[in-house]
Design a protein around this motif. Structure first.
Motif, mmCIF file in Angstrom:
data_model
loop_
_atom_site.group_PDB
_atom_site.id
_atom_site.type_symbol
_atom_site.label_atom_id
_atom_site.label_comp_id
_atom_site.label_asym_id
_atom_site.label_seq_id
_atom_site.Cartn_x
_atom_site.Cartn_y
_atom_site.Cartn_z
ATOM 1 N N ALA A 102 65.269 41.099 47.990
ATOM 2 C CA ALA A 102 65.834 41.810 49.146
ATOM 3 C C ALA A 102 67.326 41.557 49.234
ATOM 4 C CB ALA A 102 65.160 41.330 50.435
ATOM 5 N N LEU A 103 68.044 42.520 49.787
ATOM 6 C CA LEU A 103 69.499 42.406 49.918
ATOM 7 C C LEU A 103 69.907 42.451 51.384
ATOM 8 C CD1 LEU A 103 72.392 42.488 48.646
ATOM 9 C CD2 LEU A 103 72.205 44.975 48.662
ATOM 10 N N VAL A 104 70.751 41.489 51.781
ATOM 11 C CA VAL A 104 71.448 41.590 53.062
ATOM 12 C C VAL A 104 72.872 41.988 52.695
ATOM 13 C CG1 VAL A 104 72.157 40.372 55.158
ATOM 14 C CG2 VAL A 104 70.018 39.748 54.034
ATOM 15 N N PRO A 105 73.206 43.270 52.855
ATOM 16 C CA PRO A 105 74.472 43.742 52.295
ATOM 17 C C PRO A 105 75.699 43.274 53.065
ATOM 18 C CG PRO A 105 73.297 45.553 53.336
ATOM 19 C CD PRO A 105 72.428 44.342 53.491
ATOM 20 N N GLU A 106 76.832 43.397 52.392
ATOM 21 C CA GLU A 106 78.114 43.061 52.996
ATOM 22 C C GLU A 106 78.309 43.909 54.260
ATOM 23 O OE1 GLU A 106 81.441 44.330 50.630
ATOM 24 O OE2 GLU A 106 82.597 42.564 51.165
ATOM 25 N N ALA A 107 78.971 43.337 55.246
ATOM 26 C CA ALA A 107 79.286 44.051 56.487
ATOM 27 C C ALA A 107 78.032 44.637 57.136
ATOM 28 C CB ALA A 107 80.315 45.150 56.238
ATOM 29 N N ARG A 108 76.912 43.948 56.857
ATOM 30 C CA ARG A 108 75.635 44.258 57.541
ATOM 31 C C ARG A 108 74.985 45.573 57.151
ATOM 32 N NH1 ARG A 108 79.163 40.570 60.293
ATOM 33 N NH2 ARG A 108 79.786 42.003 61.913
ATOM 34 N N ARG A 109 75.707 46.665 57.304
ATOM 35 C CA ARG A 109 75.140 47.966 56.959
ATOM 36 C C ARG A 109 73.735 48.194 57.511
ATOM 37 N NH1 ARG A 109 79.219 49.749 54.477
ATOM 38 N NH2 ARG A 109 80.181 48.597 52.780
ATOM 39 N N ILE A 110 73.607 47.973 58.799
ATOM 40 C CA ILE A 110 72.382 48.375 59.478
ATOM 41 C C ILE A 110 72.474 49.881 59.733
ATOM 42 C CG2 ILE A 110 71.779 46.170 60.574
ATOM 43 C CD1 ILE A 110 73.578 48.129 62.817
ATOM 44 N N PHE A 111 71.403 50.469 60.227
ATOM 45 C CA PHE A 111 71.434 51.898 60.548
ATOM 46 C C PHE A 111 71.831 52.023 62.017
ATOM 47 C CE2 PHE A 111 68.180 51.277 57.250
ATOM 48 C CZ PHE A 111 68.760 52.018 56.227
ATOM 49 N N PRO A 112 73.104 52.382 62.323
ATOM 50 C CA PRO A 112 73.608 52.246 63.698
ATOM 51 C C PRO A 112 72.928 53.163 64.707
ATOM 52 C CG PRO A 112 75.249 53.317 62.281
ATOM 53 C CD PRO A 112 74.131 52.861 61.391
ATOM 54 N N ARG A 113 72.458 54.333 64.260
ATOM 55 C CA ARG A 113 71.870 55.287 65.204
ATOM 56 C C ARG A 113 70.373 55.121 65.367
ATOM 57 N NH1 ARG A 113 75.362 59.416 66.411
ATOM 58 N NH2 ARG A 113 77.315 59.235 65.255
ATOM 59 N N MET A 114 69.842 54.108 64.727
ATOM 60 C CA MET A 114 68.415 53.825 64.896
ATOM 61 C C MET A 114 68.284 52.575 65.762
ATOM 62 S SD MET A 114 67.277 54.470 60.995
ATOM 63 C CE MET A 114 65.548 54.485 61.083
ATOM 64 N N SER A 115 67.111 52.433 66.405
ATOM 65 C CA SER A 115 66.902 51.263 67.259
ATOM 66 C C SER A 115 66.704 50.024 66.380
ATOM 67 C CB SER A 115 65.668 51.475 68.137
ATOM 68 O OG SER A 115 64.510 51.439 67.324
ATOM 69 N N VAL A 116 66.746 48.883 67.053
ATOM 70 C CA VAL A 116 66.514 47.619 66.357
ATOM 71 C C VAL A 116 65.126 47.648 65.713
ATOM 72 C CG1 VAL A 116 66.130 45.153 66.779
ATOM 73 C CG2 VAL A 116 68.112 46.322 67.786
ATOM 74 N N ARG A 117 64.131 48.119 66.473
ATOM 75 C CA ARG A 117 62.772 48.182 65.921
ATOM 76 C C ARG A 117 62.716 49.080 64.685
ATOM 77 N NH1 ARG A 117 57.616 47.402 67.631
ATOM 78 N NH2 ARG A 117 58.169 47.010 69.786
ATOM 79 N N GLU A 118 63.357 50.240 64.768
ATOM 80 C CA GLU A 118 63.325 51.159 63.613
ATOM 81 C C GLU A 118 64.026 50.560 62.395
ATOM 82 O OE1 GLU A 118 63.199 55.359 66.110
ATOM 83 O OE2 GLU A 118 65.110 54.391 65.712
ATOM 84 N N ASN A 119 65.121 49.825 62.650
ATOM 85 C CA ASN A 119 65.804 49.158 61.540
ATOM 86 C C ASN A 119 64.867 48.155 60.867
ATOM 87 O OD1 ASN A 119 68.986 49.251 60.910
ATOM 88 N ND2 ASN A 119 68.601 50.026 62.985
ATOM 89 N N LEU A 120 64.147 47.404 61.676
ATOM 90 C CA LEU A 120 63.232 46.408 61.107
ATOM 91 C C LEU A 120 62.111 47.106 60.335
ATOM 92 C CD1 LEU A 120 63.056 43.803 64.020
ATOM 93 C CD2 LEU A 120 64.238 43.544 61.835
ATOM 94 N N GLU A 121 61.627 48.212 60.892
ATOM 95 C CA GLU A 121 60.563 48.957 60.200
ATOM 96 C C GLU A 121 61.060 49.488 58.848
ATOM 97 O OE1 GLU A 121 58.045 50.275 64.168
ATOM 98 O OE2 GLU A 121 59.391 51.727 63.231
ATOM 99 N N MET A 122 62.344 49.882 58.800
ATOM 100 C CA MET A 122 62.906 50.353 57.534
ATOM 101 C C MET A 122 62.839 49.262 56.460
ATOM 102 S SD MET A 122 63.841 53.466 57.728
ATOM 103 C CE MET A 122 65.010 53.756 56.420
ATOM 104 N N GLY A 123 62.974 48.013 56.921
ATOM 105 C CA GLY A 123 62.902 46.890 55.976
ATOM 106 C C GLY A 123 61.545 46.800 55.315
ATOM 107 N N ALA A 124 60.519 47.349 55.968
ATOM 108 C CA ALA A 124 59.158 47.273 55.419
ATOM 109 C C ALA A 124 58.794 48.555 54.680
ATOM 110 C CB ALA A 124 58.167 47.006 56.560
ATOM 111 N N PHE A 125 59.801 49.341 54.262
ATOM 112 C CA PHE A 125 59.497 50.659 53.670
ATOM 113 C C PHE A 125 58.680 50.569 52.397
ATOM 114 C CE2 PHE A 125 63.047 49.613 50.997
ATOM 115 C CZ PHE A 125 62.862 50.337 49.835
ATOM 116 N N THR A 126 58.704 49.400 51.758
ATOM 117 C CA THR A 126 57.954 49.268 50.503
ATOM 118 C C THR A 126 56.490 48.937 50.758
ATOM 119 O OG1 THR A 126 58.511 46.916 50.430
ATOM 120 C CG2 THR A 126 59.959 48.419 49.226
#
Ligand code: ATP
Length: 234
Positions: free
Chosen positions: A79-103
């Protein structure tokens, strides 16, 4: 667990990574130190296939990954925690976490991991519905780390997790890295904050203009003259 051998990466004519070799054993925290433009982010991008190595081999968990697609590399447990975070700003915290489980597809396991991440970062639990882009820099860093944990990785690579954070938040981030490691995670950390990185790593590599010029235990690097002068302020 992760091994790079004689990796070369170019951007056009510019030869950025030059015969770079390094390895991270299971259970270790290994840091890669280097000044601005040394090639730290390029090393991460090359490992994840976001930039292709022109030669050399990259092996993760017994498999050659240098020709794999980024999504397949993540599926294989890196897994990668990218530079400068690069979260998905227009998605909620929950949706961002769910994206992490896309695999992954097991909904119960994903819910368990969401709970686990919220235990590590209680701040995220309070803010699951908040738009990620409106979180503070430190909260976004926690979210980026939480998102990486959501893929149930065997190993996490972090690109400058302390960047742009206040000293107190840097401590929180580094405490979290130690906590994740105590749960058995293998961690490769790229950092400009050499003193913090060496205080928690087992071993380190020093990268200068795309070449590894030094590698040793973190303890020895902390007292090494070159490291002290170049990265620890003398
Ligand atoms: P920093 O700590 O400042 O982020 P870094 O060690 O992560 O630096 P890299 O981002 O890997 O450094 O960059 C290494 C070199 O490659 C730099 O000279 C940079 O300008 C160059 N570089 C990075 N990305 C590209 C690109 N897409 N195209 C051309 N040159 C690039």
């Amino acid at each position: 667990m992760l091994r790079l051998v004689d990796v070369n990466t170019f951007y056009g004519p510019s030869h950025v990574l030059q015969n770079l070799s390094l390895e991270v054993e299971k259970g270790e925290i290994v840091c890669l130190l280097g000044a601005n433009a040394a090639g730290k982010t390029t090393t991460m991008k090359t490992i994840f296939g976001l930039t292709r190595a022109s030669s050399g081999s990259i092996n993760f968990d017994g498999q050659a990954i240098e020709r794999k697609l980024t999504g397949d590399i993540v599926k294989s447990g890196l897994a990668l925690v990218p530079e400068a975070r690069r979260i998905f700003p227009r998605m909620s915290v929950r949706e961002n976490l769910e994206m992490g489980a896309f695999t992954r597809s097991n909904k119960n396991e994903i819910a368990e991991d969401m709970d686990h991440v919220c235990q590590i970062f209680p701040r995220l639990r309070e803010r699951l519905k908040q738009l990620a882009g409106t979180m503070s820099g430190g909260e976004q860093q926690m979210l980026a780390m939480g998102r990486a944990i959501m893929s149930r990785p065997k190993m996490i690579c972090m690109d400058e997790p302390s960047m742009g954070l206040s000293p107190k938040l840097v401590e929180t981030v580094f405490d979290t890295i130690l906590r994740i490691r105590s749960e058995g995670m293998t961690i490769f950390l790229v950092e400009q904050n050499a003193s913090m990185a060496l205080s928690l790593a087992d071993r380190g590599y020093v990268l200068q203009t795309g070449k590894i010029v030094l590698t040793d235990t973190a303890k020895n690097l902390l007292t090494n003259d070159l490291v002290r002068q170049a990265y620890l302020g003398g």
